[in-house]
Write a protein that holds these residues in place. Sequence first.
Motif, mmCIF file in Angstrom:
data_model
loop_
_atom_site.group_PDB
_atom_site.id
_atom_site.type_symbol
_atom_site.label_atom_id
_atom_site.label_comp_id
_atom_site.label_asym_id
_atom_site.label_seq_id
_atom_site.Cartn_x
_atom_site.Cartn_y
_atom_site.Cartn_z
ATOM 1 N N VAL A 62 -4.115 5.388 -0.547
ATOM 2 C CA VAL A 62 -4.707 4.542 0.490
ATOM 3 C C VAL A 62 -4.683 3.076 0.051
ATOM 4 O O VAL A 62 -4.394 2.189 0.841
ATOM 5 C CB VAL A 62 -6.148 5.006 0.792
ATOM 6 N N GLY A 63 -4.972 2.821 -1.210
ATOM 7 C CA GLY A 63 -4.981 1.452 -1.724
ATOM 8 C C GLY A 63 -3.990 1.279 -2.851
ATOM 9 O O GLY A 63 -3.331 2.232 -3.257
ATOM 10 N N ILE A 107 -13.761 0.760 -7.422
ATOM 11 C CA ILE A 107 -14.231 1.650 -6.357
ATOM 12 C C ILE A 107 -14.438 0.881 -5.049
ATOM 13 O O ILE A 107 -13.832 1.223 -4.034
ATOM 14 C CB ILE A 107 -15.499 2.424 -6.798
ATOM 15 N N SER A 120 0.859 -1.169 0.000
ATOM 16 C CA SER A 120 0.000 0.000 0.000
ATOM 17 C C SER A 120 0.905 1.231 0.000
ATOM 18 O O SER A 120 1.396 1.638 1.038
ATOM 19 C CB SER A 120 -0.885 -0.048 1.244
ATOM 20 N N ASP A 125 -2.780 -0.536 8.534
ATOM 21 C CA ASP A 125 -2.525 -1.217 7.251
ATOM 22 C C ASP A 125 -3.543 -2.330 7.002
ATOM 23 O O ASP A 125 -3.244 -3.520 7.096
ATOM 24 C CB ASP A 125 -1.106 -1.756 7.189
ATOM 25 N N GLY A 183 -11.351 -0.478 -3.312
ATOM 26 C CA GLY A 183 -10.451 0.508 -2.716
ATOM 27 C C GLY A 183 -9.180 0.700 -3.518
ATOM 28 O O GLY A 183 -8.183 1.213 -3.007
ATOM 29 N N GLU A 223 -6.980 2.305 -6.721
ATOM 30 C CA GLU A 223 -6.991 3.500 -7.558
ATOM 31 C C GLU A 223 -6.560 3.098 -8.954
ATOM 32 O O GLU A 223 -5.490 2.500 -9.136
ATOM 33 C CB GLU A 223 -6.073 4.568 -6.958
ATOM 34 N N GLY A 232 -11.798 4.385 0.459
ATOM 35 C CA GLY A 232 -10.645 5.191 0.048
ATOM 36 C C GLY A 232 -10.185 6.151 1.138
ATOM 37 O O GLY A 232 -9.604 7.192 0.854
ATOM 38 N N LYS A 233 -10.454 5.785 2.383
ATOM 39 C CA LYS A 233 -10.101 6.658 3.511
ATOM 40 C C LYS A 233 -8.937 6.069 4.290
ATOM 41 O O LYS A 233 -8.869 4.861 4.486
ATOM 42 C CB LYS A 233 -11.285 6.775 4.481
ATOM 43 N N GLU A 234 -8.071 6.934 4.787
ATOM 44 C CA GLU A 234 -7.033 6.504 5.708
ATOM 45 C C GLU A 234 -7.710 5.907 6.950
ATOM 46 O O GLU A 234 -8.735 6.409 7.408
ATOM 47 C CB GLU A 234 -6.181 7.702 6.157
#
Lengths: 400, 400
Positions: free
Chosen positions: A8-9, A29, A3, B340, A32, A34, B361-363
């Motif tokens: 994030v991903g 999506i 990661s 992680d 997660g 991109e 898609g969030k930390e």
Amino acid sequence: MSSPSSHVGPVVGVVGAGQLARMMQQAAIPLGLELRVLANSPDESAAKVIVDTRLGDYRDLSVLREFAAGCDAVTFDHEHVPTEHIKAMAAEGLQVHPGADALVHAQDKAEMRRRLTEIGVPCPAWRTVETAADVAEFAAQNGWPVVLKAVRGGYDGRGVWVCDDEDEAATVVATGVPLLAEAFVPFERELAVLVARSPHGQGVSYPVVETVQENGICVEVLAPAPGLDAEVAAQAQRIALKIADELGVTGLLAVEMFETRSGGARSESASSEAATNTAGLVVNELAMRPHNSGHWTIEGARTSQFEQHLRAVLDLPLGSPSMAAPYVVMANLLGGDDPDIFKRYEHVMAHDPGVKVHFYGKEVRKGRKIGHVTALGADLDDVRARARHAAVYLTTGEYT
Amino acid sequence: MSSPSSHVGPVVGVVGAGQLARMMQQAAIPLGLELRVLANSPDESAAKVIVDTRLGDYRDLSVLREFAAGCDAVTFDHEHVPTEHIKAMAAEGLQVHPGADALVHAQDKAEMRRRLTEIGVPCPAWRTVETAADVAEFAAQNGWPVVLKAVRGGYDGRGVWVCDDEDEAATVVATGVPLLAEAFVPFERELAVLVARSPHGQGVSYPVVETVQENGICVEVLAPAPGLDAEVAAQAQRIALKIADELGVTGLLAVEMFETRSGGARSESASSEAATNTAGLVVNELAMRPHNSGHWTIEGARTSQFEQHLRAVLDLPLGSPSMAAPYVVMANLLGGDDPDIFKRYEHVMAHDPGVKVHFYGKEVRKGRKIGHVTALGADLDDVRARARHAAVYLTTGEYT
């Protein structure tokens, strides 16, 4: 799977920005991930829905290198990236899936036939040809018509010519395109098997589907293939998984097959042993990416082909390919005479609240694949009628 | 629905760029819509997957006006846009859904209680309060504990205080937040009903679900609500559809309800007639947007709540809300101690090829909603165990 700190991903780079890359975004999506896409223009199908869109020419290695920098994996929307560029990228340590040694079999039909024959997969009789005399010689052994195929670059019926005699063959040879000759297979119907294979070797197969073609273009997919003998279905899946394994495919592999009465192009003269060996199946084409014959999986399978492909190229465990309903039918949407498809959209939605329309964000042009529709349920005839109604009405405004 | 010349499909503007807007994009892609999102920062959940992301403050009418120009419809990821701004936009001819007159009931809990009481929807006893003495007076009639709620701005358990006596109430009153007092409802469990209503008045209801909360945050949703009496389920759907209709909701409406033994906060003393009238249901909260209690619909219903919302705000015919499997369970993913999460992703995928993980898609931050998982099948206990296993393992690494 790492990661990277700036994301994030994981990041997956997709070379090509057509509808396949667009539909990958729908799967990326929730995963997660991109996506980064290499497009020719910001107006392309996937460029409209992927933030990290880069513009550039996929035939240029330096463009590809810059595009791939920082991607956890690189994959493709189409099969046109030069083999040597893919090799160069892999040599530099990039995770490119499928790899060049596998992909060449989807890019070069002569390589494909050579290798499939070598590993014992049922193929029509074939040879490469350079002259009309070569074709006539082939026909003397295998009969007319002879199917001539461009060794590279054909799709959706383009690059395929069914020749009834040497004169017709001469016209095709005169184009100067490198050609493969294949015996014409008198098939009952066309089937397709979609399998996924990940770099560490996990493989899964979706149910075998029937594909219905018109003018060389797939117009309808029935999942599972209606009335298909269970042993033939299992054999089709074994063939596809074997090809994926032997060729070292990573990601998706679609295997288009003919179902024949007794198997093989020369079935009339085939021994009963040969007929058993091929189980009535002859491999027609390979594709190493999400495939039109698998669009039904978006609603119709627990894991869509687009999610499966992304999982495979990242070497993640594969998802369940099982069906979400007894029957699923997909019908392609081809552009009709009237470009304003949205005015017919409401009627289709009101008519059938369960049908799913997928648009690719493309301007309507006559004959262009601009989307597809999917219906599912327990009654095949009903499901098929629903999908057809929606597709025909959206294209033509005619009520079927 | 018009198709502006500069776009292939209609454009929907979404104010706010959280996970709800992100999941709308998953639905917008096949619908052929183009989403435009108003974000605070390019790092927000939806901004990562929507190309036309604009940055700006939704509290500024001039920002909203510029954002909305050219959109076929404008809708929301959250309920914080000032009512007067929504009115101003609608007065200028913009299609804003839900409209201000409806949305105020999701923004202002006192307005909500006033209106629901007026139209005969079962509510707990309630009044607005300004002093601790007001609360004590209310408690004298309705008993302790008293639930105090911020009239505006609360969510996920924030802005809600359960007070056992006047001293506790005084502490809350001292914050200066405008407050609503409600009788504590001794409920059996919490239910939610998600309905959609389009501007021309079509309405549909999803099956009633059970929501399981921990510390005021929804952790699990069971669809349909297990063992729910069919008449109570129908009554819950009628209540939700009635609210949508009476309040003029356009788009989605989520109605959170308490299921009580006999209906109403004062059920012990209620007459049998009153108990019949309320059918054991008391409305708790309203939300007018896709809702956490409807995330299960992405795989679990023929039409996801996100697709349904987009169809509704564009005044398109609504999609089928029917279930894709007998049972569907969603479990929220809350951030744990270890950021992680991707290293645990592979194990969950390998353990259960049918479970669906959704990341926003969030930390990862401790306690933050960073995603959800969905499982479906025919055996509720099994489905529930699968969803829980995935959620707990992803959060903590513990094997349940």
